[in-house]
Design a protein around this motif. Sequence first.
Motif, mmCIF file in Angstrom:
data_model
loop_
_atom_site.group_PDB
_atom_site.id
_atom_site.type_symbol
_atom_site.label_atom_id
_atom_site.label_comp_id
_atom_site.label_asym_id
_atom_site.label_seq_id
_atom_site.Cartn_x
_atom_site.Cartn_y
_atom_site.Cartn_z
ATOM 1 N N ARG A 259 115.522 -48.408 -33.444
ATOM 2 C CA ARG A 259 116.143 -47.278 -33.106
ATOM 3 C C ARG A 259 115.230 -45.971 -33.265
ATOM 4 O O ARG A 259 115.028 -45.126 -32.408
ATOM 5 C CB ARG A 259 117.368 -46.915 -33.898
ATOM 6 C CG ARG A 259 118.084 -45.543 -33.444
ATOM 7 C CD ARG A 259 118.665 -45.742 -32.155
ATOM 8 N NE ARG A 259 118.373 -44.416 -31.451
ATOM 9 C CZ ARG A 259 118.784 -44.012 -30.136
ATOM 10 N NH1 ARG A 259 119.247 -44.978 -29.462
ATOM 11 N NH2 ARG A 259 118.410 -42.964 -29.682
ATOM 12 N N LEU A 260 114.625 -46.046 -34.549
ATOM 13 C CA LEU A 260 113.512 -44.856 -34.701
ATOM 14 C C LEU A 260 112.574 -44.790 -33.638
ATOM 15 O O LEU A 260 112.209 -43.493 -33.280
ATOM 16 C CB LEU A 260 112.902 -45.097 -36.089
ATOM 17 C CG LEU A 260 112.031 -43.862 -36.460
ATOM 18 C CD1 LEU A 260 112.531 -42.490 -36.659
ATOM 19 C CD2 LEU A 260 111.182 -44.269 -37.632
ATOM 20 N N GLY A 261 112.136 -45.639 -33.157
ATOM 21 C CA GLY A 261 111.004 -45.730 -32.004
ATOM 22 C C GLY A 261 111.545 -44.863 -30.767
ATOM 23 O O GLY A 261 110.874 -44.017 -30.040
ATOM 24 N N ILE A 262 112.933 -45.208 -30.338
ATOM 25 C CA ILE A 262 113.531 -44.423 -29.238
ATOM 26 C C ILE A 262 113.804 -42.854 -29.712
ATOM 27 O O ILE A 262 113.402 -41.917 -28.869
ATOM 28 C CB ILE A 262 114.945 -45.295 -29.128
ATOM 29 C CG1 ILE A 262 114.754 -46.612 -28.745
ATOM 30 C CG2 ILE A 262 115.539 -44.363 -27.750
ATOM 31 C CD1 ILE A 262 114.062 -46.988 -27.307
ATOM 32 N N ASP A 263 113.979 -42.811 -30.867
ATOM 33 C CA ASP A 263 114.337 -41.385 -31.470
ATOM 34 C C ASP A 263 112.915 -40.535 -31.040
ATOM 35 O O ASP A 263 113.015 -39.506 -30.436
ATOM 36 C CB ASP A 263 114.839 -41.280 -32.840
ATOM 37 C CG ASP A 263 116.328 -41.783 -32.736
ATOM 38 O OD1 ASP A 263 116.988 -41.865 -31.687
ATOM 39 O OD2 ASP A 263 116.835 -41.975 -34.072
ATOM 40 N N THR A 335 104.306 -45.320 -25.491
ATOM 41 C CA THR A 335 104.152 -43.956 -26.068
ATOM 42 C C THR A 335 104.681 -43.868 -27.668
ATOM 43 O O THR A 335 104.440 -42.962 -28.381
ATOM 44 C CB THR A 335 104.662 -42.984 -25.468
ATOM 45 O OG1 THR A 335 106.234 -42.989 -25.235
ATOM 46 C CG2 THR A 335 104.055 -42.669 -24.186
ATOM 47 N N ILE A 336 105.034 -45.023 -28.321
ATOM 48 C CA ILE A 336 105.444 -44.905 -29.822
ATOM 49 C C ILE A 336 104.462 -44.630 -30.597
ATOM 50 O O ILE A 336 104.636 -43.524 -31.476
ATOM 51 C CB ILE A 336 106.010 -46.299 -30.177
ATOM 52 C CG1 ILE A 336 107.125 -46.660 -29.356
ATOM 53 C CG2 ILE A 336 106.376 -46.374 -31.535
ATOM 54 C CD1 ILE A 336 107.988 -48.075 -29.567
ATOM 55 N N PRO A 337 103.102 -44.897 -30.528
ATOM 56 C CA PRO A 337 102.042 -44.517 -31.324
ATOM 57 C C PRO A 337 101.851 -42.926 -31.173
ATOM 58 O O PRO A 337 101.685 -42.236 -32.243
ATOM 59 C CB PRO A 337 100.683 -45.066 -30.703
ATOM 60 C CG PRO A 337 101.209 -46.423 -30.196
ATOM 61 C CD PRO A 337 102.459 -46.340 -29.554
#
Length: 471
Positions: A259-263, A335-337
């Motif tokens: 979830r934190l990745g989406i946030d 784009t997570i990084p």
Amino acid sequence: MSVAPSVLDALREIVGADGYFDQPADLQPFTVDHRKLYRGQTPLVLRPSSTEQVSRILRTCNEAGIGVVPVGGNTSYCGGGTPSADGTQVVVSLARMRRIRAVDPDNFTLIAEAGCVLAEVQDAAANVDRLFPLSLGSEGSCQLGGNLSTNAGGTAVLRYGMMRDLVLGLEVVLPDGRVWDGLKPLRKDNTGYDLRDLFIGAEGTLGIITAAACKLFSRPREVVTAIAAVKDPAAAVMSLSRLRAATGDAVTTFELIPRLGIDLVTRHVPNTHDPFDAPYRWYVLVEVSAGRSESGIRDLVEQELFALMEQGAALDAVLAQNEAQREDFWRMRETIPEAQRKEGASIKHDISVTTSELPRFIDEATRLLETITPDSRILPYGHLGDGNLHFNLSEPVGGNAAEFLALAPRIHRAMHDLVAQYGGSFSAEHGIGQLKREELVRYKHPVALEIMRSIKQALDPKGIMNPGKVL
Ligand code: MLT
Ligand code: ZN
């Protein structure tokens, strides 16, 4: 000790007036790594245009005992292409060696020079209706030589393997200037030690790879991309097994996103949005591809996701309806990084265990990290299908970045000790560079380390190749 002016002159002469940088503004980009963890210095960046020039450069440096740092697109996560801070090493950029030397669609191979940008190699394959499957976030700037030297991974490893699996032959310049022409694009050549695999993943410590014979594949005609919310990592692993079996191993990508990745992505990256109306704890990005159109894989994937939802393993799922939506889904992952960087300080890991052990590992590692740093935000994401996660942490909200970063050594030690207990790897994808040399000594099997040192001594007795990296 600096590099003698006479040696610098000899090196400049080898490459000619267009073949080097020696002015501070031009040198600067070569002295700092992509993550800005390392700052080095160099008097000279050489930009050879042929294998023969690389050979003469290395012969000259070897005779003078000068350290050589090969660099590609400078996208290393471990400082593998950054020179030392004392200014005693010259940099060799392969950027001008970017010819596609040969393409053989019937042999499913191409031969490309090390300075080709990865996207150019992909394009050369596509131009003859073939696929070069290596696929990374940095494919628009990273170079084939760097991909080879770091044995790059990316998001299609599950189906096609890492760079090592995509190479048939190499051309390498040895530290003393000899050229090994091992460029045969043969699938079968069973004639002794596999020298090719020595140089792949060696991070420029054994010589400079100047060209490679790469494997090509048929281009997929139908691609199905989906994002599914899953109950937990165990449900994710189970879903992958089912999808692999149902599609006859046609799953090319299976990436875990918490979830934190989406946030973070929706907060920091323009044109991104939560794929579902309700929030979930875990998501997977799935891509399945088939060699022919109207292959039926779309129906298969739909049926499997439906069945997974019925049994409670998947909680919701959406299939990309068109190319634009497919790109949206990929943006959420790739784009997570960038999003994590924009969120503040982070501590990164690049670990692997077996895919089947990954759920238990995620639980145990999460609890371990929570005991060390209860307020940090844990972000384990990435290549679940390869058993490889970037088990990262972001600084606590409203916390103190310096205090958080001061915990890094303790956190790395705890994480990597746990990985070792699982028989896993502390560097699954990003290599060693300067960043993980101590980890290598701590975790690599002692006999393996001895063999590595013997090979280094045999090929580079003067230690000129990328000094201070890997070993
Ligand atoms: C990725 O999978 O996104 C890359 O390996 C980069 C990262 O570790 O953040
Ligand atoms: Zn990765």
